[in-house]
Scaffold this motif. Sequence first.
Motif, PDB file in Angstrom:
ATOM      1  N   GLU A  19      -3.734   4.165   3.497  1.00 37.21           N
ATOM      2  CA  GLU A  19      -4.905   3.758   4.232  1.00 37.21           C
ATOM      3  C   GLU A  19      -5.854   3.479   3.366  1.00 37.21           C
ATOM      4  O   GLU A  19      -6.800   2.554   3.681  1.00 37.21           O
ATOM      5  CB  GLU A  19      -5.308   4.622   5.383  1.00 37.21           C
ATOM      6  N   ARG A  47      -5.283   0.192   1.720  1.00 43.23           N
ATOM      7  CA  ARG A  47      -5.436  -1.083   2.769  1.00 43.23           C
ATOM      8  C   ARG A  47      -7.126  -1.286   2.738  1.00 43.23           C
ATOM      9  O   ARG A  47      -7.813  -2.413   2.935  1.00 43.23           O
ATOM     10  CB  ARG A  47      -4.749  -0.788   3.728  1.00 43.23           C
ATOM     11  N   THR A 107       0.736  -1.389   0.072  1.00 40.40           N
ATOM     12  CA  THR A 107       0.089  -0.182   0.026  1.00 40.40           C
ATOM     13  C   THR A 107       0.975   1.281  -0.059  1.00 40.40           C
ATOM     14  O   THR A 107       0.377   2.558  -0.227  1.00 40.40           O
ATOM     15  CB  THR A 107      -0.884   0.048   1.230  1.00 40.40           C
ATOM     16  N   GLN A 154       0.735  -5.721   6.617  1.00 36.13           N
ATOM     17  CA  GLN A 154      -0.442  -5.067   7.470  1.00 36.13           C
ATOM     18  C   GLN A 154      -1.686  -5.531   6.696  1.00 36.13           C
ATOM     19  O   GLN A 154      -2.886  -5.862   7.163  1.00 36.13           O
ATOM     20  CB  GLN A 154      -0.522  -3.474   7.312  1.00 36.13           C
ATOM     21  N   VAL A 155      -1.723  -5.428   5.122  1.00 34.90           N
ATOM     22  CA  VAL A 155      -2.700  -6.035   4.635  1.00 34.90           C
ATOM     23  C   VAL A 155      -2.932  -7.330   4.707  1.00 34.90           C
ATOM     24  O   VAL A 155      -4.134  -8.063   4.945  1.00 34.90           O
ATOM     25  CB  VAL A 155      -2.617  -5.864   3.231  1.00 34.90           C
ATOM     26  N   ASP A 166       2.315  -7.070   1.519  1.00 40.95           N
ATOM     27  CA  ASP A 166       2.260  -6.201   2.557  1.00 40.95           C
ATOM     28  C   ASP A 166       1.674  -6.778   3.858  1.00 40.95           C
ATOM     29  O   ASP A 166       0.855  -7.308   3.863  1.00 40.95           O
ATOM     30  CB  ASP A 166       1.138  -5.071   2.020  1.00 40.95           C
TER      31      ASP A 166
END
Length: 223
Positions: A35, A38, A18, A65-66, A63
């Motif tokens: 953000e 994502r 992202t 966090q994804v 990624d």
Amino acid sequence: MADLQVAPWTLVIPVKRTAIAKSRLAPAYPQHRPELARAFAVDTTAAALASPLVRAVLVVTDDPQVAADVTAAGAHVVPDLPAEGLNEALLHGATVAAAEFATNGIAALSADLPALRPAELTAALAACTAPRSFVVDLPGTGTTLLAAAPGVPLDPRFGLGSALAHQASGAVPIELTTIESVRRDVDTAADLAHAVQLGVGPATADVMSLVLGAATGTEGLAC
């Protein structure tokens, strides 16, 4: 609903890191672009998992966090081992999907469908009766969904002019008039405004509330 049980699908959703995704949103959303990217992926994944025709969702991403967010939603994460672009990522995901879910059809789904409605995705998948089928995006030149029946190579040809490329490869376009949310991918601020009108998922709605708060100077909402 019984008919829905005979044609299960595994969806493969590719997600860029992202930090570099959705660059065309940067002029309008310079501080919230990562953000938003994502959130699009999370809302797309959640909506896909809510379709009764979808047995599994594989998200191809590097990624972290994804990966954490979509895993929490119930998706499987596949690292983008080829790291050579969108079509290569989809081929890799399709190979994993075919090995793990051999009796399912495989469909590549864009990760930027924040207004995706499970019922409309179900209608689109139910219409994928040809060996390979695809859904054209709202502008009419791209592809948001490419589906292949069990045992049929996915043969993704995403990129500039992918709708014509997929049709030229033998895939059949799905001509339904009631699947606007499946066709509403988001690349620009105008696309996002339209998606918001359709009704975006909770992750995207949360980011948009931050955007609104930042624009109006609401205390406590960081840019």
